[in-house]
Each structure stands twice: as C-alpha cells, then as structure tokens.
Design an enzyme around this catalytic site. Structure first.
Site, short mmCIF file in Angstrom:
data_model
loop_
_atom_site.label_atom_id
_atom_site.label_comp_id
_atom_site.label_asym_id
_atom_site.label_seq_id
_atom_site.Cartn_x
_atom_site.Cartn_y
_atom_site.Cartn_z
N VAL A 151 0.90 -1.15 0.00
CA VAL A 151 0.00 0.00 0.00
C VAL A 151 0.94 1.20 0.00
O VAL A 151 1.57 1.50 1.01
CB VAL A 151 -0.92 0.01 1.23
N PRO A 152 1.09 1.90 -1.14
CA PRO A 152 2.24 2.80 -1.33
C PRO A 152 2.14 4.14 -0.59
O PRO A 152 2.07 5.20 -1.19
CB PRO A 152 2.26 2.99 -2.85
N CYS A 153 2.18 4.06 0.73
CA CYS A 153 2.14 5.28 1.53
C CYS A 153 3.39 6.13 1.32
O CYS A 153 3.38 7.33 1.63
CB CYS A 153 1.96 4.96 3.00
N HIS A 154 4.45 5.54 0.79
CA HIS A 154 5.67 6.32 0.51
C HIS A 154 5.45 7.34 -0.59
O HIS A 154 6.25 8.25 -0.76
CB HIS A 154 6.83 5.37 0.14
#
Length: 297
Positions: A260-263
């Site tokens: 889940v690409p929170c970056h």
C-alpha cells in the site's frame, strides 16, 4: 545494522533473498539528502562508506539500476517534487531528470479485501496472524499474514527488532500470533522482485483498520504505477477537504508498507514528509522505483 551484500546481476534491482545492500545505501542517501545543495562528490560518498568510487557505483547499479548521481537527482531535486504535485508521476519525473525511457513502476497487481468493522473493533480477537522476518531491498522486513492474505509489512534496522514487532502487534493486540517464516517467505519475492509482478497471480492482502483508514489505504492502492499524491488530494477524493490531517495519520498507520504505497503520499507543496519507517527509507523506495523505470525502458 548487520546486512550482507547481495551478489546480483548489475542490471537488476536487489532481490529479496538474503539481505540487501541497504546498510551502505542508507548511509549514502542520508548524506546526500542532508548535503545535496553542496553536490557531494563520488569520492566523498565512497569515503563515507569505505567503498572505492567504482565499487560504490557498482553497488548502486546492483541495488537500484542508478548511479549515485542519478539517484541523488531522483530523490532530492525540488523539480521532481513539483512534478509529482502537478500531477506528473514518478515515471514522468524520471524522464525530466534524464534517467531513461519509461517503464512500469511498482505494479504489484494487488487484490484486497477489508475486514468488517466488527472484526476491527474486536482488536484481532479470534484472528490467527503468522509472521516472519526476512531480508528486503530496504533492510530487514517483518511480514504478517492471515489465511486471507498479507496483513502487515514493516521495516526495521535489525532482524527480530522488538520495537517493530510491538508496533505491529499493538494494532491487533488480541490476535493469536505464530512465528513461521516459511509461511511468509513466499510473499517476499512476490513483493520485492519485479519479475514476480504478474497480473495472473495477484497479491492478496487484507486491510485491518477503521473504516476511515481503510478508505485512505484504498485510495493509495488506486494510484497508477509510480503516481504520487498529497494528503489534501486524498481528503478531497474522500469528500472532506478538511480531513488532510486525519488522512496523514491514516497514511502513517498503514500496516502494509510498500504494497500500500504510503511512501508516495506527500505533504502540501510536494514536501517529502515523514515516513513511519524513516524518511531515508522513503527516499530509498522512491529512488528504487525510479531505477525500475530506467531499466524497463
């Protein structure tokens, strides 16, 4: 951090088997992030890590497919941040920065489901979670899975780091935890080896959180490969422009990092704001993804 270097082909990013070169990479990223306005030389960066200049270039190419100089451009230039805010994606930014022709970034082909509000409120009661520690391109990683799919991915500076384990288990304190790396190991290559990102074998994940947090995480999953966004944009997509701060908290609480690409969530103005597992690691992930685009072209 005790991380051994991988012996990999120089045209591929670091594979997840064993550990990675991240201990050296992390030191270089931290230095160029702090001193990028001074344009540190290759010799300076090599001396910082005990590597020869040629050795450092080989290490970066092995890990990300980029030279240290290209990596510096990909993760520190204000121009790259503006491109993200203006709606351009990381792939477009890599072209602007002269990396190479476009390719697909971080396309994990994820299929997800969310646990019911009742299951969330039960704090994991009745839920069996299997966990294991593994090497990754971004240092030691703690993976957690249920029989319905991956539910947790965290990073640490050391294998078996108790603080990281406690951080994850506090999210679902009443779950039944079992240590079995053999169960979580198949997820590692599926997540971190781009050759394994296959549409016909989607990565199954399960989101365990409040309704609001799950909706934020789903917005991140909807990002196109390599796309960046802001907390404000996510809040707007959820119908509440004033919820940017709450969105930021939900992004920080994302239990399945990288997948889940929170970056790729940025602050107002495209600022590279903090990351739950360290801002240096956030820069590393963004640069690693930029390296994929230069290679896929």
């Amino acid at each position: 951090m005790n991380i051994a270097a991988l012996d990999l082909d120089s045209t591929m990013p670091a594979a997840p088997t064993g550990s990675s070169d991240f201990s050296i990479i992390e030191k270089v990223i931290g230095h160029i992030s702090e001193r990028h306005r001074d344009q540190p030389s290759l010799s300076e960066l090599a001396g910082l890590t005990g590597q020869s200049p040629d050795g450092l270039i080989r290490l970066f190419r092995r890990w990300a497919g980029l030279t240290p100089k290209a990596f510096l451009q990909a993760v520190t230039l204000d121009h790259a941040r503006r491109l993200l805010v203006d709606g351009a994606d990381l792939l477009d930014a890599s072209l602007e920065l002269g990396l190479s022709s476009p390719g697909r970034l971080h396309d994990l082909f994820v299929t997800h489901e969310a646990m019911s509000p009742g299951e969330w409120k039960a704090k994991g009661a009745g839920l069996k979670i299997t966990y294991g520690w593994h090497g990754s391109p971004f240092g030691p990683a703690l993976l957690m899975a249920t029989d319905r799919g991956l539910c947790g991915l965290a990073f640490a500076d050391e294998i078996d780091d108790p603080a990281t384990f406690d951080d994850m288990t506090r999210r679902w304190p009443d779950a039944d935890y079992h240590h079995d790396p053999a169960v979580t190991e198949p997820y590692v290559r599926r997540i971190f080896d781009p050759a394994e990102w296959q549409a016909d074998r989607p990565l199954r994940i399960v989101l365990i959180g409040s309704d609001f947090r799950v909706r934020v995480w789903e917005q991140l999953l909807r990002l196109k490969p390599g796309r960046g966004t802001t907390y404000g944009a996510i809040a707007q997509s959820l119908g509440d422009k004033k919820a940017a701060r709450a969105v930021g908290a939900a992004v920080g609480a994302n239990p399945i990092s990288f997948v889940v690409p929170c970056h790729r969530a940025l602050g107002a103005g495209g600022k590279l704001t903090g990351y739950h597992w360290g801002l240096t690691r956030k820069r590393a992930i963004l640069g690693w993804e930029a390296g994929l685009s230069s290679r896929d072209g």
